[in-house]
Scaffold this motif. Structure first.
Motif, PDB file in Angstrom:
ATOM      1  N   VAL A  59      10.310   5.524   5.443  1.00 40.54           N
ATOM      2  CA  VAL A  59      10.368   4.291   4.663  1.00 40.54           C
ATOM      3  C   VAL A  59      10.732   3.165   5.619  1.00 40.54           C
ATOM      4  CG1 VAL A  59      11.434   3.055   2.746  1.00 40.54           C
ATOM      5  CG2 VAL A  59      11.112   5.532   2.601  1.00 40.54           C
ATOM      6  N   LYS A  60       9.883   2.148   5.689  1.00 40.44           N
ATOM      7  CA  LYS A  60      10.142   1.031   6.585  1.00 40.44           C
ATOM      8  C   LYS A  60      11.146   0.066   5.967  1.00 40.44           C
ATOM      9  CE  LYS A  60       5.456   1.242   8.486  1.00 40.44           C
ATOM     10  NZ  LYS A  60       4.172   0.518   8.655  1.00 40.44           N
ATOM     11  N   THR A  64       9.316  -0.802  -0.493  1.00 43.94           N
ATOM     12  CA  THR A  64       9.695  -0.115  -1.726  1.00 43.94           C
ATOM     13  C   THR A  64       8.788   1.098  -1.899  1.00 43.94           C
ATOM     14  OG1 THR A  64      10.415  -2.160  -2.799  1.00 43.94           O
ATOM     15  CG2 THR A  64       9.930  -0.297  -4.228  1.00 43.94           C
ATOM     16  N   VAL A  65       9.411   2.264  -1.992  1.00 45.54           N
ATOM     17  CA  VAL A  65       8.676   3.516  -2.107  1.00 45.54           C
ATOM     18  C   VAL A  65       9.028   4.187  -3.424  1.00 45.54           C
ATOM     19  CG1 VAL A  65       8.437   5.857  -1.172  1.00 45.54           C
ATOM     20  CG2 VAL A  65       8.426   3.891   0.370  1.00 45.54           C
ATOM     21  N   MET A 199      15.701  -6.182  -7.960  1.00 45.33           N
ATOM     22  CA  MET A 199      15.117  -5.316  -6.946  1.00 45.33           C
ATOM     23  C   MET A 199      14.080  -6.076  -6.116  1.00 45.33           C
ATOM     24  SD  MET A 199      14.894  -1.855  -9.287  1.00 45.33           S
ATOM     25  CE  MET A 199      13.895  -0.881  -8.179  1.00 45.33           C
ATOM     26  N   GLU A 200      13.310  -6.938  -6.747  1.00 45.72           N
ATOM     27  CA  GLU A 200      12.362  -7.771  -6.009  1.00 45.72           C
ATOM     28  C   GLU A 200      13.111  -8.713  -5.060  1.00 45.72           C
ATOM     29  OE1 GLU A 200       9.255  -7.620  -5.771  1.00 45.72           O
ATOM     30  OE2 GLU A 200       8.461  -6.591  -7.528  1.00 45.72           O
ATOM     31  N   SER A 208      15.362  -1.836   1.785  1.00 43.68           N
ATOM     32  CA  SER A 208      14.417  -0.756   1.502  1.00 43.68           C
ATOM     33  C   SER A 208      14.819  -0.091   0.196  1.00 43.68           C
ATOM     34  CB  SER A 208      14.411   0.269   2.633  1.00 43.68           C
ATOM     35  OG  SER A 208      14.068  -0.344   3.852  1.00 43.68           O
ATOM     36  N   ILE A 209      13.847   0.204  -0.662  1.00 42.80           N
ATOM     37  CA  ILE A 209      14.144   0.740  -1.993  1.00 42.80           C
ATOM     38  C   ILE A 209      13.389   2.043  -2.206  1.00 42.80           C
ATOM     39  CG2 ILE A 209      14.019   0.308  -4.472  1.00 42.80           C
ATOM     40  CD1 ILE A 209      14.121  -2.698  -3.838  1.00 42.80           C
ATOM     41  N   LEU A 210      14.123   3.055  -2.672  1.00 39.30           N
ATOM     42  CA  LEU A 210      13.527   4.309  -3.142  1.00 39.30           C
ATOM     43  C   LEU A 210      13.689   4.330  -4.649  1.00 39.30           C
ATOM     44  CD1 LEU A 210      14.511   7.273  -0.776  1.00 39.30           C
ATOM     45  CD2 LEU A 210      12.232   6.450  -1.311  1.00 39.30           C
TER      46      LEU A 210
END
Length: 454
Positions: A59-60, A64-65, A199-200, A208-210
């Motif tokens: 995850v970069k 957001t993944v 989150m945005e 970085s968001i999972l």
């Protein structure tokens, strides 16, 4: 680990020992040691269950993944290992920066403490000094929006209030990595929208968001890439729309088709350079599309598991069905064609002011479109007990490829207002007829785009 990578997961696995009987656990502790002392082959009194097996991805920073998969696919176990709350059996996890995680409803909260006390305790665990928490407390309390309950013990909170406070603490500390595991499903729509907006905002700041969710629309709207897991194994890691589409196709596939799709996804994912996700996913989708029927068809595996049948109050809906131009019952539809949705049933009582309604929902439950008969403001004034009904609604299939659900009911402008209703009575899949220029749920394009450049 590259400075541009926030999370690096390599060959990560988690195996649990499953004991059929409590005494087997004691046997496993004693017997192999005794056998080893006399150089005998060691016995095993448990079964291995691999919750996650050989998963790798990156995850970069600022990416957001999403993570999708059926219940039991290993999503939560994977997140716990990334957060460090669960040790892996094999493999490694590398993370860069402060991690904030919302894994389980109310995890980390002491129910005897007030909301204020829990804010300070959780923020301190995340590495904030008291002075920093003092500066951010009003912002956290305002985001949670639970009013005077912030000074009450958490044990008096509703589930929605708990998730409000938990999200506010985790999201308002500006983490480098933010992990959310389906907890937002508890909040109301207004709060969910506020959470997604936050989150945005975090993403725009480089967080970085999972994000784990069963909502296809949320995954597609929020995520740059999506990890698709099945029984603990990575099947796909690529652009969110493609991974979600592959996931939806798999969960509604018959058993024989299910196995074939899993093999295709695995082969495509493992066949080339894992970094070239676009190539992998396009190969998968091309192989899947070649197996779509050329015309309308009926797929016996398309059976909804979310059907809800309301009590009968003077009428009963016997069936929903989709008919093609030749009057055949179908549920695999071609984009651009016209179909009829037939609702058949029976009246057990006399009714006045009767009308029928039909709706089409997407996988996340949002109503995409619907129809009413007769038109709004008009009714069937008198319906006799013992009468049958057969109402046909016509649709131009302008929905984009995907899986959808049909439900509806019979209503009256007098009591009882709902004579009968069924939610998610049947489901159908729309397959592409031509190359697409549209995205979302509905194709409203009336002609090819035009442009003047220069």
């Amino acid at each position: 680990m590259s400075s541009e990578v926030a999370i690096k997961v390599e060959n990560l696995s988690k195996c649990y020992e499953i004991y059929d009987q409590p005494r087997d656990r004691l046997k496993q502790f004693l017997v192999p040691r005794m056998q080893g002392a006399v150089r005998m082959r060691r016995s095993q009194f448990f079964r291995e269950f691999w919750a996650v097996k050989g998963v790798s991805f990156e995850v970069k920073k600022g990416e957001t993944v999403g993570i999708v998969g059926c219940n039991g696919s290993g999503k939560s176990t994977l997140l716990q290992m990334i957060c460090g709350t669960l040790n892996p059996t094999t493999g490694s996890v590398q993370t860069h920066g402060r991690i904030a995680a919302l894994l389980e409803l109310g995890s980390g909260f002491d129910p005897e403490f007030t909301g204020r006390d829990n804010v300070y305790m959780n923020a301190a665990v995340l590495g904030l000094a008291k002075e920093e928490i003092d500066q951010r407390f009003d912002e956290i309390a305002a985001f949670a929006d639970i009013g005077h309950f912030i000074e009450q013990p958490v044990k008096s909170y509703s589930s929605g209030m708990v998730v409000r406070l938990a999200f506010a603490v985790q999201a308002m500390i500006d983490p480098d990595i933010f992990i959310v595991d389906e907890a937002l499903a508890v909040g109301d729509e207004k709060f969910q929208r506020k959470c997604f907006a936050r989150m945005e905002e975090l993403k725009s700041k480089g967080t970085s968001i999972l994000f784990v969710s069963h909502s296809a629309s949320s995954i597609i709207e929020l995520c740059d890439r999506t990890l698709f897991l099945d029984h603990g194994v990575r099947l796909m890691y690529g652009p969110a729309p493609q991974a979600v589409r592959a996931y939806q196709k798999l969960i509604y596939a018959p058993e024989a088709e299910y196995k074939r799709l899993v093999e295709q996804y695995l082969a495509a994912d493992q066949s080339g350079n894992a970094v070239d996700t676009n190539k992998l996913d396009n190969a998968v989708l091309r192989s899947v599309e070649t197996n779509e029927p050329d015309g309308d068809a009926f797929d016996a595996g398309l059976v909804p598991e979310t059907t809800a049948i309301y009590p009968t109050q003077g009428a009963e809906i016997k069936s929903f069905s989709i008919l093609d131009a030749e009057g055949r019952v179908v549920n695999v539809l071609q984009a651009g064609k016209t179909y009829q949705v037939q609702v058949a049933g029976h009246f057990m009582e006399d009714f006045n002011g009767t009308y029928w309604g039909l709706h089409i929902r997407n996988v996340s439950g949002a109503v995409i479109t619907g129809q009413r008969f007769p038109e709004d403001g008009t009714f069937f004034e008198r319906v006799k007990a013992g009468s049958d009904f057969n109402v046909k609604f016509s649709f131009q299939m302008s929905l984009l490829p995907g899986v959808y659900f049909i439900g509806g009911g019979v209503w009256s402008n007098q009591e009882p207002s709902c004579a009968h209703r069924i939610m998610d009575a049947i489901m159908f899949r729309v397959v592409p007829g031509t190359k697409l220029n549209s995205f979302g749920y509905v194709d409203l394009m009336s002609g090819p785009p035009e442009a003047a450049v220069g």
